[in-house]
Design a protein around this motif. Structure first.
Motif, PDB file in Angstrom:
ATOM      1  N   UNK A  52      -2.529   3.620  -3.695  1.00 35.23           N
ATOM      2  CA  UNK A  52      -2.296   2.375  -4.437  1.00 35.23           C
ATOM      3  C   UNK A  52      -2.295   1.200  -3.473  1.00 35.23           C
ATOM      4  N   UNK A  53      -2.953   0.107  -3.874  1.00 33.65           N
ATOM      5  CA  UNK A  53      -2.952  -1.102  -3.047  1.00 33.65           C
ATOM      6  C   UNK A  53      -2.725  -2.302  -3.969  1.00 33.65           C
ATOM      7  N   UNK A  62       0.828  -1.188   0.000  1.00 32.99           N
ATOM      8  CA  UNK A  62       0.000   0.000   0.000  1.00 32.99           C
ATOM      9  C   UNK A  62       0.877   1.260   0.000  1.00 32.99           C
ATOM     10  N   UNK A  63       0.542   2.216  -0.850  1.00 29.41           N
ATOM     11  CA  UNK A  63       1.326   3.447  -0.910  1.00 29.41           C
ATOM     12  C   UNK A  63       0.438   4.621  -1.292  1.00 29.41           C
TER      13      UNK A  63
END
Lengths: 337, 88
Positions: free
Chosen positions: B21-22, B6-7
């Motif tokens: 994002x995942x 994740x980010x």
């Protein structure tokens, strides 16, 4: 520059700023951020789980980029904490500023709006699409702390009056019995009914505990507003999706909160084409059955009393190892619900 | 590149965008924008272009846009991808 509010001095500045804006400072939050100009705090906002709150911006910085900066910081921080959707409760006058930051209004009331960032509600509904039943459906929203014969009776009588009954179990884990236990005991307690579906309320039951009151005036009736927002959210988004046209609630002789809620149901649901039906509560020796009485009896280890108040399924859990483990903690638990 | 964790990148400032994002088994692109009605298709095209360029074929990518221009979209997405594809 936006940075976390950490030091004692910064915390005091933040509190003073919140109060200067005519807002109320609330003790419970997971993170707090501040916008600093030359070392002076000019704006602040906080996050309590997935709820953003206590936005306070000094007048000369309002309307600029500060709100976006604070929201960015809260989103980053909340994303790291593992949340995907976020909520904000604001006065209607601030709703547009949040909408400009991609928050979507879920409920609009003349005193407060509830907005959501992210696709939480859409996903909540889409992932339950297969549970939608046609016809004249009903709903109950229950906490079941723990599941009693009273709940069972309410659900049985409600299920008998509709094509399909949805049982929303309040997700929020601030009750003595944890959510998965409450949910499981409901499942076991209604297993004999074939026209019911049990649902996790997700984030879509506004409870008194999550509802932030920071932006309300002292004379505003906090509890009423929270109940109104909760019912609007239900009536606008949940009920139409599941074809729910009747909402059931038990009569409430003791608890004033539940009684007030029931009164709100009677006035607020009909404009949405829904009916609010009160059902007589089930009696046992010593008055109506309530989860509160069960917890009281458990605390005293009065198992024979407990046995009269709960179905066999709940009783079996309470006497199990997990159940007994929980009861040890009950001695220190004082809350009414 | 493969999204492994994740980010997040970007901000919710005006003219910027924020990207989450995942990891996921398929490619999911969600776009929320203050100018969604006018520009969603163009934002999506840009996002898809960058993803193809970096050979990203799965992952959940949530875009929250406040009127960012193309170069901002590219920069934010590339930064997000680098964070999401990093080795632990």
């Amino acid at each position: 520059m936006v940075a976390p509010v950490i030091g004692q001095l910064d915390r005091e500045q933040a509190k003073a700023l919140i109060e200067q804006q005519g807002l109320r400072f609330e003790e419970n939050f997971d993170a707090q951020f501040g916008a600093f100009e030359d070392g002076r705090l000019v704006a602040t906002a906080s996050r309590d789980r997935n709820v953003f709150k206590m936005f306070a911006i000094t007048p000369e910085y309002q309307g600029g980029s500060v709100l976006g900066e604070l929201i960015s910081a809260l989103l980053q921080n909340g994303h790291q904490a593992g949340y995907k959707s976020f909520f904000v409760f604001t006065p209607p006058t601030s709703s547009a500023s949040f909408q400009a930051c991609n928050f979507r209004p879920l409920v609009t009331h003349h005193k407060a709006c509830l907005l959501e960032f992210g696709n939480g509600l859409k996903q909540y509904l889409n992932s339950r699409k297969t549970l939608v039943r046609p016809g004249h459906n009903g709903a109950v929203v229950v906490n079941c702390n723990p599941f009693t014969l009273g709940h069972q009776y309410l659900i049985e009588s409600a299920a008998a009056r509709v094509d399909h009954l949805y049982i929303f179990v309040v997700r929020e884990d601030r009750s003595f019995f944890p959510f998965d236990v409450r949910y499981r005991l409901v499942e076991e307690g209604v297993a004999h009914l074939d026209n019911v579906t049990i649902l996790d309320s997700g984030d879509y039951a506004v409870s008194g505990v999550t509802f932030p009151s920071y932006f309300l005036k002292a004379d505003d009736d906090l509890q009423s507003l929270q109940m109104e927002l909760d019912l609007l959210l239900f009536a606008k988004h949940l009920a139409p999706f599941f074809n729910i046209s009747t909402r059931f609630i038990g009569t409430e002789p003791y608890c004033r909160t539940t009684r007030t809620y029931s009164e709100f149901m009677q006035t607020m649901l009909p404009p949405f084409g829904m009916e609010a039906v009160q059902l007589e509560r089930c009696q046992a020796e010593g008055g109506v059955i309530s989860a509160f009485r069960v917890r009281q009896a458990l605390r005293k280890e009065a198992y024979e009393t407990v046995r009269q108040l709960v179905p066999e399924t709940t009783f079996r859990f309470l006497r199990s190892e997990d159940g007994l483990e929980l009861q040890k903690k009950l001695v220190n638990y004082q809350r009414r619900h | 590149m493969k999204i492994t964790k994740s980010a997040q990148s970007g901000t919710m400032q005006s003219s910027d965008l924020m990207i989450f994002l995942e990891p996921a088994d398929e490619l999911i692109i969600e776009i929320e924008s203050t100018v969604k009605q006018q520009f969603e298709h163009l934002i999506r095209a840009k996002v898809e272009e960058v993803l193809t360029q970096h050979q990203v074929s799965c992952g959940e990518i949530r875009i929250n846009d406040r009127g960012a221009l193309d170069y901002a979209i590219v920069a934010r997405l590339e930064a997000g991808l680098k964070r999401a594809c990093e080795k632990e």
